[in-house]
Motif scaffolding. Sequence first.
Motif, PDB file in Angstrom:
ATOM      1  N   ARG A  89      45.678  16.316 108.605  1.00 37.22           N
ATOM      2  CA  ARG A  89      46.711  15.285 108.460  1.00 37.22           C
ATOM      3  C   ARG A  89      48.014  15.836 109.039  1.00 37.22           C
ATOM      4  NH1 ARG A  89      45.656  17.808 103.726  1.00 37.22           N
ATOM      5  NH2 ARG A  89      44.175  16.330 102.921  1.00 37.22           N
ATOM      6  N   GLY A  90      49.022  15.011 109.083  1.00 36.69           N
ATOM      7  CA  GLY A  90      50.366  15.459 109.460  1.00 36.69           C
ATOM      8  C   GLY A  90      50.408  16.270 110.742  1.00 36.69           C
ATOM      9  N   THR A  91      51.033  17.443 110.652  1.00 35.62           N
ATOM     10  CA  THR A  91      51.287  18.280 111.830  1.00 35.62           C
ATOM     11  C   THR A  91      50.006  18.735 112.525  1.00 35.62           C
ATOM     12  OG1 THR A  91      51.409  20.253 110.423  1.00 35.62           O
ATOM     13  CG2 THR A  91      53.490  19.141 110.938  1.00 35.62           C
ATOM     14  N   VAL A  92      48.963  18.997 111.749  1.00 29.69           N
ATOM     15  CA  VAL A  92      47.702  19.453 112.344  1.00 29.69           C
ATOM     16  C   VAL A  92      47.018  18.284 113.058  1.00 29.69           C
ATOM     17  CG1 VAL A  92      45.439  20.463 111.882  1.00 29.69           C
ATOM     18  CG2 VAL A  92      47.455  21.297 110.644  1.00 29.69           C
ATOM     19  N   GLN A  93      47.019  17.117 112.443  1.00 28.80           N
ATOM     20  CA  GLN A  93      46.411  15.947 113.079  1.00 28.80           C
ATOM     21  C   GLN A  93      47.165  15.575 114.354  1.00 28.80           C
ATOM     22  OE1 GLN A  93      43.444  14.438 112.082  1.00 28.80           O
ATOM     23  NE2 GLN A  93      43.671  13.618 114.150  1.00 28.80           N
ATOM     24  N   GLU A  94      48.486  15.708 114.328  1.00 22.50           N
ATOM     25  CA  GLU A  94      49.283  15.418 115.526  1.00 22.50           C
ATOM     26  C   GLU A  94      48.883  16.337 116.674  1.00 22.50           C
ATOM     27  OE1 GLU A  94      53.373  15.739 114.330  1.00 22.50           O
ATOM     28  OE2 GLU A  94      53.172  14.094 112.894  1.00 22.50           O
ATOM     29  N   ARG A  95      48.697  17.623 116.382  1.00 18.17           N
ATOM     30  CA  ARG A  95      48.294  18.572 117.429  1.00 18.17           C
ATOM     31  C   ARG A  95      46.905  18.225 117.948  1.00 18.17           C
ATOM     32  NH1 ARG A  95      49.517  21.572 121.733  1.00 18.17           N
ATOM     33  NH2 ARG A  95      48.029  23.254 121.952  1.00 18.17           N
ATOM     34  N   ALA A  96      45.979  17.934 117.036  1.00 21.18           N
ATOM     35  CA  ALA A  96      44.613  17.564 117.439  1.00 21.18           C
ATOM     36  C   ALA A  96      44.642  16.302 118.307  1.00 21.18           C
ATOM     37  CB  ALA A  96      43.738  17.371 116.213  1.00 21.18           C
ATOM     38  N   ASP A  97      45.408  15.309 117.885  1.00 25.44           N
ATOM     39  CA  ASP A  97      45.507  14.062 118.657  1.00 25.44           C
ATOM     40  C   ASP A  97      46.056  14.321 120.056  1.00 25.44           C
ATOM     41  OD1 ASP A  97      44.542  12.625 116.494  1.00 25.44           O
ATOM     42  OD2 ASP A  97      46.518  11.860 115.891  1.00 25.44           O
ATOM     43  N   SER A  98      47.043  15.213 120.157  1.00 28.69           N
ATOM     44  CA  SER A  98      47.654  15.487 121.466  1.00 28.69           C
ATOM     45  C   SER A  98      46.662  16.109 122.436  1.00 28.69           C
ATOM     46  CB  SER A  98      48.887  16.383 121.322  1.00 28.69           C
ATOM     47  OG  SER A  98      48.517  17.728 121.057  1.00 28.69           O
ATOM     48  N   LEU A  99      45.627  16.742 121.911  1.00 33.19           N
ATOM     49  CA  LEU A  99      44.590  17.368 122.740  1.00 33.19           C
ATOM     50  C   LEU A  99      43.361  16.478 122.907  1.00 33.19           C
ATOM     51  CD1 LEU A  99      44.726  20.954 121.190  1.00 33.19           C
ATOM     52  CD2 LEU A  99      45.646  20.235 123.420  1.00 33.19           C
ATOM     53  N   GLY A 100      43.350  15.339 122.223  1.00 33.82           N
ATOM     54  CA  GLY A 100      42.193  14.455 122.281  1.00 33.82           C
ATOM     55  C   GLY A 100      41.037  14.901 121.397  1.00 33.82           C
ATOM     56  N   VAL A 101      41.311  15.793 120.439  1.00 33.57           N
ATOM     57  CA  VAL A 101      40.249  16.297 119.558  1.00 33.57           C
ATOM     58  C   VAL A 101      39.799  15.183 118.617  1.00 33.57           C
ATOM     59  CG1 VAL A 101      39.716  17.924 117.694  1.00 33.57           C
ATOM     60  CG2 VAL A 101      41.026  18.675 119.695  1.00 33.57           C
ATOM     61  N   THR A 102      38.490  14.957 118.596  1.00 30.45           N
ATOM     62  CA  THR A 102      37.926  13.928 117.716  1.00 30.45           C
ATOM     63  C   THR A 102      36.952  14.498 116.698  1.00 30.45           C
ATOM     64  OG1 THR A 102      36.179  13.471 119.326  1.00 30.45           O
ATOM     65  CG2 THR A 102      38.175  12.090 119.424  1.00 30.45           C
ATOM     66  N   ARG A 103      36.570  15.755 116.886  1.00 32.74           N
ATOM     67  CA  ARG A 103      35.597  16.352 115.967  1.00 32.74           C
ATOM     68  C   ARG A 103      35.868  17.838 115.835  1.00 32.74           C
ATOM     69  NH1 ARG A 103      29.072  15.913 115.981  1.00 32.74           N
ATOM     70  NH2 ARG A 103      28.861  16.476 113.809  1.00 32.74           N
ATOM     71  N   LEU A 104      35.779  18.319 114.585  1.00 28.46           N
ATOM     72  CA  LEU A 104      35.939  19.744 114.286  1.00 28.46           C
ATOM     73  C   LEU A 104      34.693  20.244 113.580  1.00 28.46           C
ATOM     74  CD1 LEU A 104      39.565  19.566 112.871  1.00 28.46           C
ATOM     75  CD2 LEU A 104      38.904  20.612 115.042  1.00 28.46           C
ATOM     76  N   HIS A 105      34.240  21.408 113.965  1.00 28.09           N
ATOM     77  CA  HIS A 105      33.116  22.068 113.301  1.00 28.09           C
ATOM     78  C   HIS A 105      33.656  23.355 112.699  1.00 28.09           C
ATOM     79  CE1 HIS A 105      30.322  19.487 115.570  1.00 28.09           C
ATOM     80  NE2 HIS A 105      31.154  19.701 116.584  1.00 28.09           N
ATOM     81  N   VAL A 106      33.271  23.668 111.466  1.00 30.08           N
ATOM     82  CA  VAL A 106      33.746  24.894 110.821  1.00 30.08           C
ATOM     83  C   VAL A 106      32.583  25.605 110.145  1.00 30.08           C
ATOM     84  CG1 VAL A 106      34.416  23.682 108.687  1.00 30.08           C
ATOM     85  CG2 VAL A 106      35.462  25.880 109.244  1.00 30.08           C
ATOM     86  N   SER A 107      32.616  26.926 110.221  1.00 33.03           N
ATOM     87  CA  SER A 107      31.652  27.761 109.516  1.00 33.03           C
ATOM     88  C   SER A 107      32.439  28.846 108.792  1.00 33.03           C
ATOM     89  CB  SER A 107      30.660  28.390 110.506  1.00 33.03           C
ATOM     90  OG  SER A 107      29.737  29.209 109.813  1.00 33.03           O
ATOM     91  N   LEU A 108      32.105  29.068 107.510  1.00 34.82           N
ATOM     92  CA  LEU A 108      32.773  30.066 106.675  1.00 34.82           C
ATOM     93  C   LEU A 108      31.763  31.102 106.215  1.00 34.82           C
ATOM     94  CD1 LEU A 108      34.628  27.665 104.188  1.00 34.82           C
ATOM     95  CD2 LEU A 108      35.473  28.528 106.364  1.00 34.82           C
TER      96      LEU A 108
END
Length: 124
Positions: A89-108
């Motif tokens: 959300r917020g600042t992170v979503q703005e950065r993702a949107d600016s790059l056209g990112v539509t999907r994130l995958h994470v492994s912990l």
Amino acid sequence: MPVVGVGIDVVPVERFAASLRRTPSLADRLFTAAEQITAGGAPRSAESLAARFAAKEALAKSLGAGGGMEWTDAEVVLDDAGRPSLVTRGTVQERADSLGVTRLHVSLSHDGGIAAATVVAETG
């Protein structure tokens, strides 16, 4: 789907736990309230918090971010099977949107005193 970026981070669990003990307000700056507790309401372990912090660092790296994103604008959530994902959300979503990112995958992961995370950002 084209990959925009890949990020990886490792965190020494004891060093991270010591930072949280030394600066109690740090947890609120790094994690949402939901990230700080388990589904049962107990505080999350140092290993679990360190892995979540590693995920946020890996996310920033995958987005090529040099700063300006708020830590709590990214949240690690688990599905019913325990599989992690990222809510932005917020600042992170703005950065993702600016790059056209539509999907994130994470492994912990955490083992042997080290927590680690990998994030892959894709466009769609």
